[in-house]
Design a protein around this motif. Structure first.
Motif, PDB file in Angstrom:
ATOM      1  N   CYS A   1       0.844  -1.194   0.000  1.00  0.00           N
ATOM      2  CA  CYS A   1       0.000   0.000   0.000  1.00  0.00           C
ATOM      3  C   CYS A   1       0.881   1.246   0.000  1.00  0.00           C
ATOM      4  CB  CYS A   1      -0.951  -0.017   1.188  1.00  0.00           C
ATOM      5  SG  CYS A   1      -2.327  -1.177   0.989  1.00  0.00           S
ATOM      6  N   ASP A   2       1.342   1.615  -1.190  1.00  0.00           N
ATOM      7  CA  ASP A   2       2.228   2.768  -1.342  1.00  0.00           C
ATOM      8  C   ASP A   2       1.546   3.943  -2.029  1.00  0.00           C
ATOM      9  OD1 ASP A   2       1.989   1.708  -3.874  1.00  0.00           O
ATOM     10  OD2 ASP A   2       4.128   1.295  -4.145  1.00  0.00           O
ATOM     11  N   GLY A   3       0.253   3.824  -2.352  1.00  0.00           N
ATOM     12  CA  GLY A   3      -0.472   4.905  -2.997  1.00  0.00           C
ATOM     13  C   GLY A   3      -0.079   5.157  -4.433  1.00  0.00           C
ATOM     14  N   LYS A   4       0.516   4.150  -5.107  1.00  0.00           N
ATOM     15  CA  LYS A   4       1.035   4.369  -6.457  1.00  0.00           C
ATOM     16  C   LYS A   4       0.433   3.451  -7.522  1.00  0.00           C
ATOM     17  CE  LYS A   4       5.457   6.194  -4.862  1.00  0.00           C
ATOM     18  NZ  LYS A   4       6.940   6.058  -4.885  1.00  0.00           N
ATOM     19  N   HIS A   5      -0.384   2.483  -7.114  1.00  0.00           N
ATOM     20  CA  HIS A   5      -0.966   1.547  -8.082  1.00  0.00           C
ATOM     21  C   HIS A   5      -2.389   1.223  -7.649  1.00  0.00           C
ATOM     22  CE1 HIS A   5      -0.911  -1.661 -11.151  1.00  0.00           C
ATOM     23  NE2 HIS A   5      -1.650  -2.337 -10.277  1.00  0.00           N
ATOM     24  N   ARG A   6      -3.366   1.668  -8.416  1.00  0.00           N
ATOM     25  CA  ARG A   6      -4.760   1.461  -8.023  1.00  0.00           C
ATOM     26  C   ARG A   6      -5.103  -0.025  -8.044  1.00  0.00           C
ATOM     27  NH1 ARG A   6     -10.333   2.528 -10.609  1.00  0.00           N
ATOM     28  NH2 ARG A   6     -11.565   3.301  -8.853  1.00  0.00           N
ATOM     29  N   SER A   7      -5.434  -0.544  -6.886  1.00  0.00           N
ATOM     30  CA  SER A   7      -5.703  -1.972  -6.762  1.00  0.00           C
ATOM     31  C   SER A   7      -6.454  -2.214  -5.459  1.00  0.00           C
ATOM     32  CB  SER A   7      -4.393  -2.781  -6.795  1.00  0.00           C
ATOM     33  OG  SER A   7      -3.426  -2.226  -5.917  1.00  0.00           O
ATOM     34  N   LYS A   8      -7.082  -3.396  -5.379  1.00  0.00           N
ATOM     35  CA  LYS A   8      -7.909  -3.690  -4.222  1.00  0.00           C
ATOM     36  C   LYS A   8      -8.006  -5.187  -4.030  1.00  0.00           C
ATOM     37  CE  LYS A   8     -12.512  -2.623  -2.312  1.00  0.00           C
ATOM     38  NZ  LYS A   8     -13.737  -1.819  -2.496  1.00  0.00           N
ATOM     39  N   ILE A   9      -8.073  -5.607  -2.766  1.00  0.00           N
ATOM     40  CA  ILE A   9      -8.290  -7.010  -2.440  1.00  0.00           C
ATOM     41  C   ILE A   9      -9.437  -7.119  -1.442  1.00  0.00           C
ATOM     42  CG2 ILE A   9      -5.867  -7.608  -2.867  1.00  0.00           C
ATOM     43  CD1 ILE A   9      -5.532  -7.843   0.196  1.00  0.00           C
ATOM     44  N   GLY A  10     -10.022  -8.297  -1.369  1.00  0.00           N
ATOM     45  CA  GLY A  10     -11.086  -8.543  -0.407  1.00  0.00           C
ATOM     46  C   GLY A  10     -11.123 -10.013  -0.037  1.00  0.00           C
ATOM     47  N   VAL A  11     -11.799 -10.313   1.073  1.00  0.00           N
ATOM     48  CA  VAL A  11     -11.898 -11.695   1.536  1.00  0.00           C
ATOM     49  C   VAL A  11     -13.365 -12.012   1.812  1.00  0.00           C
ATOM     50  CG1 VAL A  11     -11.131 -13.407   3.222  1.00  0.00           C
ATOM     51  CG2 VAL A  11      -9.612 -11.523   2.587  1.00  0.00           C
ATOM     52  N   LEU A  12     -13.811 -13.165   1.338  1.00  0.00           N
ATOM     53  CA  LEU A  12     -15.173 -13.617   1.563  1.00  0.00           C
ATOM     54  C   LEU A  12     -15.399 -13.919   3.047  1.00  0.00           C
ATOM     55  CD1 LEU A  12     -15.494 -16.014  -1.502  1.00  0.00           C
ATOM     56  CD2 LEU A  12     -16.687 -13.834  -1.191  1.00  0.00           C
ATOM     57  N   PRO A  13     -16.644 -13.781   3.520  1.00  0.00           N
ATOM     58  CA  PRO A  13     -16.895 -13.924   4.966  1.00  0.00           C
ATOM     59  C   PRO A  13     -16.534 -15.286   5.541  1.00  0.00           C
ATOM     60  CG  PRO A  13     -18.953 -13.776   3.716  1.00  0.00           C
ATOM     61  CD  PRO A  13     -17.846 -13.383   2.792  1.00  0.00           C
ATOM     62  N   MET A  14     -16.683 -16.362   4.788  1.00  0.00           N
ATOM     63  CA  MET A  14     -16.385 -17.682   5.346  1.00  0.00           C
ATOM     64  C   MET A  14     -14.899 -17.878   5.600  1.00  0.00           C
ATOM     65  SD  MET A  14     -16.907 -20.205   2.030  1.00  0.00           S
ATOM     66  CE  MET A  14     -16.534 -21.663   3.011  1.00  0.00           C
ATOM     67  N   TRP A  15     -14.061 -17.044   4.953  1.00  0.00           N
ATOM     68  CA  TRP A  15     -12.612 -17.185   5.110  1.00  0.00           C
ATOM     69  C   TRP A  15     -11.990 -16.060   5.917  1.00  0.00           C
ATOM     70  CZ3 TRP A  15     -11.610 -21.882   3.899  1.00  0.00           C
ATOM     71  CH2 TRP A  15     -12.240 -22.502   2.821  1.00  0.00           C
ATOM     72  N   ALA A  16     -12.701 -14.958   6.097  1.00  0.00           N
ATOM     73  CA  ALA A  16     -12.124 -13.793   6.766  1.00  0.00           C
ATOM     74  C   ALA A  16     -12.068 -13.971   8.273  1.00  0.00           C
ATOM     75  CB  ALA A  16     -12.928 -12.546   6.425  1.00  0.00           C
ATOM     76  N   LYS A  17     -11.045 -13.419   8.875  1.00  0.00           N
ATOM     77  CA  LYS A  17     -10.929 -13.363  10.331  1.00  0.00           C
ATOM     78  C   LYS A  17     -11.401 -11.994  10.825  1.00  0.00           C
ATOM     79  CE  LYS A  17      -7.439 -16.916  11.053  1.00  0.00           C
ATOM     80  NZ  LYS A  17      -6.169 -17.277  11.736  1.00  0.00           N
ATOM     81  N   PRO A  18     -11.657 -11.856  12.115  1.00  0.00           N
ATOM     82  CA  PRO A  18     -12.232 -10.598  12.619  1.00  0.00           C
ATOM     83  C   PRO A  18     -11.221  -9.481  12.840  1.00  0.00           C
ATOM     84  CG  PRO A  18     -12.090 -12.182  14.396  1.00  0.00           C
ATOM     85  CD  PRO A  18     -11.678 -12.914  13.150  1.00  0.00           C
ATOM     86  N   THR A  19      -9.977  -9.665  12.430  1.00  0.00           N
ATOM     87  CA  THR A  19      -8.979  -8.598  12.530  1.00  0.00           C
ATOM     88  C   THR A  19      -8.164  -8.536  11.254  1.00  0.00           C
ATOM     89  OG1 THR A  19      -7.366 -10.076  13.585  1.00  0.00           O
ATOM     90  CG2 THR A  19      -8.725  -8.723  15.043  1.00  0.00           C
ATOM     91  N   LEU A  20      -7.668  -7.359  10.941  1.00  0.00           N
ATOM     92  CA  LEU A  20      -6.694  -7.136   9.879  1.00  0.00           C
ATOM     93  C   LEU A  20      -5.940  -5.873  10.270  1.00  0.00           C
ATOM     94  CD1 LEU A  20      -8.498  -5.693   6.708  1.00  0.00           C
ATOM     95  CD2 LEU A  20      -9.672  -6.045   8.866  1.00  0.00           C
ATOM     96  N   GLY A  21      -4.982  -5.460   9.458  1.00  0.00           N
ATOM     97  CA  GLY A  21      -4.222  -4.288   9.865  1.00  0.00           C
ATOM     98  C   GLY A  21      -3.174  -3.895   8.853  1.00  0.00           C
TER      99      GLY A  21
END
Length: 426
Positions: free
Chosen positions: A295-315
């Protein structure tokens, strides 16, 4: 300040010419012409100092109201009712670095009603989904292209009302109407309470004590939406969801850390929102159960995680700033349907992600970025609400600043990964 150049030394005069008449006194030597010093090179500009919390608050107060929360630990949080009750920024101590990304240029220009009234802020309220047949950010029938993308005015324009405020919390309210791609109308009431988190709650959230010498600030937003229309919100006509987005200042070494359930969780990561994320920008470690996203603010991109695989914390973590950020959120155990924000007509509009991370960059070749920031985002389940019914989504932000050795235990407990692994990812 330009450094003064030392004075030039003048050498001895040349020997005088001998006179034709030995008895004549020698002619006086001409005075030497002083050498001119070469032009001084311009002084190198000093490195820009990151704004302090007080710097950003003083700037914001020039343009509107600012609400300040102050923690006994020294942490501070700045919010603004003018900018839809956003948490604009925070700091771990008085005089500390401002930790939220604030779009000073946009605020100073005083614009409203743009595609995206991008004021910044490290906790802002939006509704999902973004795209698709039930999307809220494209007019009915329009292509899912950036030039047609429009943030709904209902939750990006206008000052929100302050319903209650104390030294440690503030509550905002708002009533607005939005229409989705399928022409379904939603009358939405929002009650949004932001409060400082005490140390015991922070330690419970990260699963570890806060080490001595680590400075910190932590807050949560409790976001309640209520169906104020006359009819129920139903799947066949589209459902909204609470979508909380935190905007932060990127750096070359910042990585978002997204843990996921193993085995199999890697398959639940979506990295194709704006084109597939290049391999050098996303490391997915199935064995460790973590995705590391540059996350350097230089390349427009995005990721996501489906609810069955996601944990309740990230950072996220930046070694240069010695800053570890942990985000947690309430994820109902029984929830299965989350709205899909992909910019396309979707096969399943309720197979969306529960957590996301966005890295800003040019929207198209030759075009500017949206501002140069990165985001950590969480969403509520799809809100199938009867008239008068409500849904609540809680999003917590915890910043820790300190020596890597002290922060490492917090990272391992809350995110399941060491700082060494985060910084060494390739």
């Amino acid at each position: 300040m330009r450094r003064m150049r030392p004075a030039l030394s003048i050498g001895l005069p040349l020997a005088v010419l001998a006179s034709a008449c030995a008895s004549a006194p020698p002619a006086a030597a001409p005075a030497p012409t002083p050498a001119e010093p070469p032009p001084a090179s311009p002084a190198a500009p000093a490195a820009a100092r990151p704004p302090t919390f007080e710097d950003d608050v003083a700037f914001l107060k020039k343009f509107g109201t600012v609400e300040i929360l102050q923690a006994p630990s020294g942490g501070q949080v700045a919010l603004s009712s003018k900018y839809q009750g956003r948490v604009m920024t925070s700091a771990v101590e008085p005089g500390g670095q401002s930790l939220g990304w604030i779009n000073r240029k946009f605020i100073a220009e005083g614009k409203v009603g743009t595609q995206f009234d991008n004021y910044g802020g490290e906790d802002r309220f939006w509704l999902g989904p973004e795209g698709g047949q039930f999307g809220l950010y494209f007019p009915p029938g329009a292509p899912f292209s950036f030039d047609k993308w429009q943030t709904p005015a209902g939750f990006q324009e206008g000052e929100w009302s302050v319903a209650d405020m104390s030294r440690s919390s503030v509550t905002y309210t708002r009533l607005f109407r939005v229409t989705n791609y399928a022409r379904t109308v939603f009358d939405v009431e929002v009650k949004r309470t932001v409060r400082l988190l005490p140390q015991a709650e922070v330690e419970a959230a990260v699963g570890a004590p806060i080490p001595g010498g680590v400075r910190w600030v932590a807050f949560e937003s409790k976001n309640v939406i209520t169906n104020r229309g006359q009819t129920a919100w139903t799947r066949d006509k589209g459902l909204p969801s609470v979508w909380i987005l935190g905007m932060y200042v990127p750096s070359a070494d910042t990585r978002t850390v997204v843990p996921f359930v193993t085995p199999g969780g890697a398959a639940g990561i979506n990295d194709a929102y704006f084109g597939k994320v290049p391999a050098e920008r996303l490391v997915v470690d199935e064995a460790a159960g973590v995705a590391l996203f540059t996350c350097d603010g230089k390349h427009r991109s995005k990721i996501g995680v489906l609810p069955m695989w996601a944990k309740p914390t990230l950072g996220s973590y930046s070694a240069a700033s010695r800053l570890l950020t942990v985000v947690s959120y309430d994820k109902p155990a029984s929830a299965r349907e989350y709205v899909n924000s992909m910019w396309e007509m979707q096969k399943d509009p309720y197979a969306g992600d529960v957590v996301n991370s966005y890295n800003d960059g040019p929207t198209e070749p030759g075009k500017p970025p949206l501002g140069g920031f990165y985001e950590i985002e969480t969403s509520s389940p799809a809100a199938a609400l009867a008239a008068g019914a409500s849904l609540t989504h809680v999003h917590r932000t915890m910043h820790f600043v300190g020596a890597p050795a002290a922060l490492d235990g917090v990272a391992q407990k809350s995110l399941g990964v060491s700082l060494q692994k985060i910084t060494g990812a390739r």
